[in-house]
Scaffold this motif. Sequence first.
Motif, PDB file in Angstrom:
ATOM      1  N   LEU A  52       1.776   6.029  -0.761  1.00 31.63           N
ATOM      2  CA  LEU A  52       2.568   5.621   0.399  1.00 31.63           C
ATOM      3  C   LEU A  52       2.909   4.133   0.346  1.00 31.63           C
ATOM      4  CD1 LEU A  52       0.810   7.597   3.264  1.00 31.63           C
ATOM      5  CD2 LEU A  52       3.068   8.010   2.313  1.00 31.63           C
ATOM      6  N   ILE A  53       1.945   3.315  -0.070  1.00 30.89           N
ATOM      7  CA  ILE A  53       2.194   1.873  -0.186  1.00 30.89           C
ATOM      8  C   ILE A  53       3.210   1.608  -1.285  1.00 30.89           C
ATOM      9  CG2 ILE A  53       1.136  -0.321  -0.861  1.00 30.89           C
ATOM     10  CD1 ILE A  53      -1.398   0.649   0.612  1.00 30.89           C
ATOM     11  N   GLU A  55       5.497   3.579  -2.289  1.00 28.93           N
ATOM     12  CA  GLU A  55       6.790   4.035  -1.794  1.00 28.93           C
ATOM     13  C   GLU A  55       7.443   2.986  -0.904  1.00 28.93           C
ATOM     14  OE1 GLU A  55       6.902   7.218   1.246  1.00 28.93           O
ATOM     15  OE2 GLU A  55       7.875   8.378  -0.332  1.00 28.93           O
ATOM     16  N   ARG A  56       6.646   2.276  -0.137  1.00 33.29           N
ATOM     17  CA  ARG A  56       7.176   1.230   0.745  1.00 33.29           C
ATOM     18  C   ARG A  56       7.599  -0.016  -0.022  1.00 33.29           C
ATOM     19  NH1 ARG A  56       8.332   1.417   6.180  1.00 33.29           N
ATOM     20  NH2 ARG A  56       6.669   2.322   7.373  1.00 33.29           N
TER      21      ARG A  56
END
Length: 62
Positions: A52-53, A55-56
Amino acid sequence: MWLLRLLAVLTVIAVAGGVLAFVFTRDARYLRFAWRLFRYALIVALLVFALLILERVAVIPA
């Protein structure tokens, strides 16, 4: 995302069940099961958070 939440809840229930089984039976295999499940769940959770990180932060051209 709902699947990850469901798996997290089921994992917590399974770990708690293993600890409770150890408390009632004093059989160490239940505690080993709970610890092993907790470790693997923690590894998977850290991988998901890292994804998720990433992806950000990562700029992926479409």
